[in-house]
Motif scaffolding. Structure first.
Motif, PDB file in Angstrom:
ATOM      1  N   ILE A   7      38.898  26.189  37.816  1.00 27.79           N
ATOM      2  CA  ILE A   7      37.877  27.242  37.230  1.00 27.79           C
ATOM      3  C   ILE A   7      36.412  26.391  37.377  1.00 27.79           C
ATOM      4  N   LYS A   8      36.592  25.241  36.758  1.00 26.32           N
ATOM      5  CA  LYS A   8      35.252  24.362  36.781  1.00 26.32           C
ATOM      6  C   LYS A   8      34.841  23.994  38.029  1.00 26.32           C
ATOM      7  N   THR A   9      35.966  23.739  38.819  1.00 28.28           N
ATOM      8  CA  THR A   9      35.494  23.229  40.273  1.00 28.28           C
ATOM      9  C   THR A   9      34.994  24.207  40.885  1.00 28.28           C
ATOM     10  N   ARG A  25      37.024  36.213  42.340  1.00 27.68           N
ATOM     11  CA  ARG A  25      37.149  37.582  42.140  1.00 27.68           C
ATOM     12  C   ARG A  25      36.884  38.012  40.408  1.00 27.68           C
ATOM     13  N   ALA A  26      37.459  37.121  39.863  1.00 27.54           N
ATOM     14  CA  ALA A  26      37.491  37.140  38.303  1.00 27.54           C
ATOM     15  C   ALA A  26      35.917  36.770  38.088  1.00 27.54           C
ATOM     16  N   VAL A  27      35.335  35.905  38.598  1.00 27.02           N
ATOM     17  CA  VAL A  27      33.706  35.831  38.331  1.00 27.02           C
ATOM     18  C   VAL A  27      32.953  37.117  38.840  1.00 27.02           C
ATOM     19  N   ALA A  28      33.211  37.557  39.835  1.00 22.40           N
ATOM     20  CA  ALA A  28      32.380  38.628  40.204  1.00 22.40           C
ATOM     21  C   ALA A  28      32.668  39.870  39.325  1.00 22.40           C
ATOM     22  N   GLU A  29      33.748  39.801  38.721  1.00 27.13           N
ATOM     23  CA  GLU A  29      34.173  41.053  37.828  1.00 27.13           C
ATOM     24  C   GLU A  29      33.611  40.932  36.406  1.00 27.13           C
ATOM     25  N   LEU A  75      32.788  31.009  28.706  1.00 30.37           N
ATOM     26  CA  LEU A  75      32.902  31.695  29.990  1.00 30.37           C
ATOM     27  C   LEU A  75      34.151  31.270  30.852  1.00 30.37           C
ATOM     28  N   ILE A  76      34.223  30.055  30.652  1.00 29.45           N
ATOM     29  CA  ILE A  76      35.633  29.754  31.480  1.00 29.45           C
ATOM     30  C   ILE A  76      36.847  30.349  30.889  1.00 29.45           C
ATOM     31  N   GLN A  77      37.010  30.564  29.666  1.00 30.44           N
ATOM     32  CA  GLN A  77      37.930  31.427  29.184  1.00 30.44           C
ATOM     33  C   GLN A  77      38.011  32.803  29.429  1.00 30.44           C
ATOM     34  N   GLN A  78      36.908  33.422  29.685  1.00 30.45           N
ATOM     35  CA  GLN A  78      36.676  34.634  30.233  1.00 30.45           C
ATOM     36  C   GLN A  78      37.229  34.863  31.493  1.00 30.45           C
ATOM     37  N   ILE A  79      36.844  33.882  32.298  1.00 35.61           N
ATOM     38  CA  ILE A  79      36.941  33.801  33.636  1.00 35.61           C
ATOM     39  C   ILE A  79      38.853  33.756  33.887  1.00 35.61           C
ATOM     40  N   GLY A  80      39.103  32.916  32.983  1.00 29.94           N
ATOM     41  CA  GLY A  80      40.833  32.562  33.084  1.00 29.94           C
ATOM     42  C   GLY A  80      41.368  33.658  32.913  1.00 29.94           C
ATOM     43  N   GLU A  81      41.003  34.593  31.711  1.00 26.40           N
ATOM     44  CA  GLU A  81      41.735  35.582  31.253  1.00 26.40           C
ATOM     45  C   GLU A  81      41.653  36.644  32.335  1.00 26.40           C
ATOM     46  N   ARG A  82      40.542  36.827  32.953  1.00 29.73           N
ATOM     47  CA  ARG A  82      40.311  37.905  34.127  1.00 29.73           C
ATOM     48  C   ARG A  82      41.026  37.596  35.201  1.00 29.73           C
TER      49      ARG A  82
END
Length: 275
Positions: free
Chosen positions: A23-25, A270-274, A34-41
Motif C-alpha cells: 500500500i505504501k509503495t 481501486r481502493a484509493v479511487a473509491e 489512510l493506509i488502514q482505510q485503503i487496506g480495509e477497502r
C-alpha cells in the motif's frame, strides 16, 4: 530468477512484499489511518464474490502449482541459495515438447483470463488484453518476460513461438484433456468443450506472438543469453536446457508470486479511487 531477467526490463520489477508495505509503495502514503482505510477497502473488494479478484489469484496459483513435480520437496530448502544445479537433476524430468507447449500456452491464457477478471471485462476479450500488453510494467511485465524466457526459450529453443503454434495445431482435444493444468483451469477458459477451448488457446497465443517476437528481437534474446544471466544467481550447466527448464518449474513459483503482486496493486489502486 526474476532478478536475472532484469536485463530485459531494467529496473521494472521491485520485489515488494507485505500488504501494508505494498500500500505504501503503490500510493506513496505514510498516514497510518489512510493506509488502514485503503487496506480495509481493498480486502472488501477482494472478498466480494461478484468481482473477479479471487478467480484471478486462483488462476495465478493454479498454473504455477501444477508445474511442481515430485522433486519439489527435495528442492524446497535449497531455493534461494546459490546451488549447483546438476546435483539435483535426478529429482526432475524434462517435459516432452508437447506438454511444454501446452503448459506455455495455458499460462498465457491464464494471464489473459486473469487480466479480464481483474478488469471486470468478458473473459474472451483477446483484443483488450493484447492492447494492454504494450502498457505492461513492473511485476506484470517481468512475469511476461519470464514466460517468454523460462517457459518458452529455455525449454523449446529460439523458435519457441512457431514450435508452440505448430504443437497446438497438432494437439487434439483428447490430448488437451489429459493435461493436468488444463483439467484444473478448464472451467474458466472460454468455450463449450475441449475443442472450442483448444481453439481459444490457439487464438490467444497467436494474437500475442507479435508482442513476443518484438520482445525477443528488441533484446536479442536467445536461450544462451537468458542462461548466461541466470548463471549470475545459480550455478548451472547450459548444455542441459531441457533439465534446467524442469528444474525452474519445480524450484520457482514466479507466476503466483508476481500475480499476487499485480492483484494487490490493482486492488489498492481501486481502493484509493473509491475511498
Amino acid at each position: 530468477m526474476l532478478k536475472s531477467l532484469d536485463f530485459v526490463a531494467p529496473g521494472e520489477w521491485q520485489n515488494t512484499v507485505g500488504f501494508v508495505n505494498t500500500i505504501k509503495t503503490v500510493t506513496g502514503e505514510d498516514d497510518e489511518d489512510l493506509i488502514q482505510q485503503i487496506g480495509e477497502r481493498a480486502i472488501y473488494l477482494f472478498n466480494d464474490k461478484s468481482q473477479g479478484y479471487q478467480t484471478a489469484l486462483w488462476l495465478y496459483q493454479t498454473v504455477d502449482g501444477t508445474d511442481k513435480a515430485l522433486g519439489a520437496a527435495a528442492l524446497a530448502n535449497k531455493v534461494g541459495e546459490k546451488i549447483p544445479l546438476l546435483g539435483f537433476l535426478n529429482s526432475v524430468t524434462p517435459k516432452p515438447d508437447k506438454a511444454q507447449t501446452i503448459d506455455l500456452t495455458l499460462k498465457l491464457v491464464a494471464e489473459l483470463v486473469a487480466f479480464c477478471q481483474i478488469n471486470g471485462i468478458p473473459g474472451d476479450s483477446i483484443g483488450d488484453f493484447v492492447a494492454s500488453l504494450g502498457e505492461y510494467s513492473g511485476e506484470s511485465l517481468i512475469r511476461m518476460v519470464a514466460l517468454v524466457c523460462v517457459d518458452g526459450l529455455i525449454p523449446l529453443g529460439p523458435d519457441f513461438i512457431s514450435k508452440a503454434i505448430s504443437g497446438l495445431n497438432q494437439t487434439n482435444p483428447q490430448e488437451l484433456e489429459k493435461n493436468s493444468t488444463f483439467q484444473n483451469i478448464k472451467d474458466v477458459i472460454p468455450g463449450n468443450n475441449a475443442g472450442s477451448k483448444l481453439n481459444f488457446i490457439g487464438e490467444s497465443f497467436d494474437s500475442v506472438k507479435g508482442w513476443m517476437n518484438k520482445l525477443v528481437s528488441a533484446n536479442n534474446l536467445t536461450p544462451q543469453k537468458v542462461v548466461g544471466n541466470l548463471q549470475n544467481f545459480v550455478d548451472i550447466a547450459d548444455d542441459k536446457l531441457d533439465y534446467l527448464a524442469a528444474f525452474l518449474d519445480v524450484a520457482t513459483n514466479y507466476y503466483e508470486h508476481t500475480g499476487t503482486q499485480t492483484l494487490a496493486r490493482r486492488l489498492i489502486e481501486r481502493a484509493v479511487a473509491e475511498i
